[in-house]
Design a protein around this motif. Sequence first.
Motif, short mmCIF file in Angstrom:
data_model
loop_
_atom_site.label_atom_id
_atom_site.label_comp_id
_atom_site.label_asym_id
_atom_site.label_seq_id
_atom_site.Cartn_x
_atom_site.Cartn_y
_atom_site.Cartn_z
N CYS A 39 0.89 -1.22 -0.05
CA CYS A 39 0.08 -0.07 0.12
C CYS A 39 0.84 1.16 0.03
O CYS A 39 0.66 2.10 -0.58
N HIS A 40 1.98 1.19 0.98
CA HIS A 40 2.94 2.53 0.89
C HIS A 40 3.42 2.78 -0.40
O HIS A 40 3.54 3.69 -0.89
N ARG A 41 3.93 1.62 -1.15
CA ARG A 41 4.50 1.80 -2.57
C ARG A 41 3.59 2.31 -3.53
O ARG A 41 3.89 3.17 -4.37
N TYR A 42 2.44 1.63 -3.50
CA TYR A 42 1.21 2.16 -4.62
C TYR A 42 0.94 3.35 -4.35
O TYR A 42 0.64 4.07 -5.12
N GLU A 43 0.59 3.79 -3.14
CA GLU A 43 -0.06 5.27 -2.90
C GLU A 43 1.11 6.27 -3.04
O GLU A 43 0.65 7.51 -3.03
N GLY A 44 2.16 6.05 -2.57
CA GLY A 44 3.23 6.90 -2.75
C GLY A 44 3.14 7.95 -1.74
O GLY A 44 3.13 7.98 -0.42
N VAL A 45 2.99 9.37 -2.13
CA VAL A 45 3.14 10.21 -0.98
C VAL A 45 1.71 10.55 -0.05
O VAL A 45 1.50 11.10 0.86
N ASN A 46 0.93 9.76 -0.79
CA ASN A 46 -0.68 9.62 -0.17
C ASN A 46 -0.76 8.62 0.75
O ASN A 46 -1.81 8.30 1.29
N HIS A 47 0.32 7.99 1.18
CA HIS A 47 0.22 6.65 1.79
C HIS A 47 -0.25 6.90 3.34
O HIS A 47 -0.93 6.05 3.83
N LEU A 48 -0.02 8.19 3.78
CA LEU A 48 -0.34 8.24 5.16
C LEU A 48 -2.04 8.49 5.24
O LEU A 48 -2.45 7.90 6.39
N GLU A 49 -2.55 8.95 4.24
CA GLU A 49 -4.13 8.91 4.52
C GLU A 49 -4.71 7.64 4.01
O GLU A 49 -5.50 7.19 4.58
N ASN A 50 -4.33 7.15 2.72
CA ASN A 50 -4.77 5.86 2.18
C ASN A 50 -4.56 4.77 2.99
O ASN A 50 -5.20 3.64 2.69
N CYS A 51 -3.46 4.56 3.59
CA CYS A 51 -3.06 3.11 4.22
C CYS A 51 -3.07 3.34 5.79
O CYS A 51 -2.77 2.12 6.46
N LYS A 52 -3.56 4.57 6.28
CA LYS A 52 -3.80 4.56 7.68
C LYS A 52 -4.45 3.34 8.52
O LYS A 52 -4.07 2.70 9.56
N LEU A 54 -4.92 0.41 7.55
CA LEU A 54 -3.75 -0.81 7.41
C LEU A 54 -2.86 -0.73 8.54
O LEU A 54 -2.52 -1.52 9.21
N ALA A 55 -2.34 0.41 8.63
CA ALA A 55 -1.19 0.72 9.79
C ALA A 55 -1.82 0.61 10.97
O ALA A 55 -1.23 -0.04 11.74
N ASP A 56 -3.03 1.04 11.33
CA ASP A 56 -3.56 0.70 12.60
C ASP A 56 -3.90 -0.59 12.88
O ASP A 56 -3.74 -1.17 13.93
N LYS A 57 -4.55 -1.25 11.76
CA LYS A 57 -4.65 -2.82 11.91
C LYS A 57 -3.43 -3.58 12.37
O LYS A 57 -3.42 -4.25 13.12
N TYR A 58 -2.30 -3.36 11.74
CA TYR A 58 -0.98 -3.75 11.84
C TYR A 58 -0.55 -3.37 13.38
O TYR A 58 -0.06 -4.50 13.94
N ILE A 59 -0.75 -2.22 13.80
CA ILE A 59 -0.09 -1.79 15.17
C ILE A 59 -1.11 -2.71 16.13
O ILE A 59 -0.50 -3.18 17.07
#
Length: 83
Positions: A39-52, A54-59
């Motif tokens: 997701c981070h690679r695909y979304e690029g600079v928007n990864h903070l918004e678009n992958c949040k 998933l990041a929350d789920k991982y944490i």
Amino acid sequence: MADTVELLKAKIQEREDHLRESWVKAMEARLVQEELVKCHRYEGVNHLENCKWLADKYIQMLQENRVRNPSPRLYLSSGRSMA
């Protein structure tokens, strides 16, 4: 004597089941981590918004699904404790 053998077998089975379940949860967390990297690679600079999400789920999975040793301490061959 037979009671102790059965009790020991039950305790060993319980430990194996616990360890197996812990590893399954750890592998699920690894899969979520791999998806987060994608997701981070695909979304690029928007990864903070678009992958949040998933990041929350991982944490959350890291906090809840830790592989734990059923015995309280691990010992090195020299007798020093690792835990």
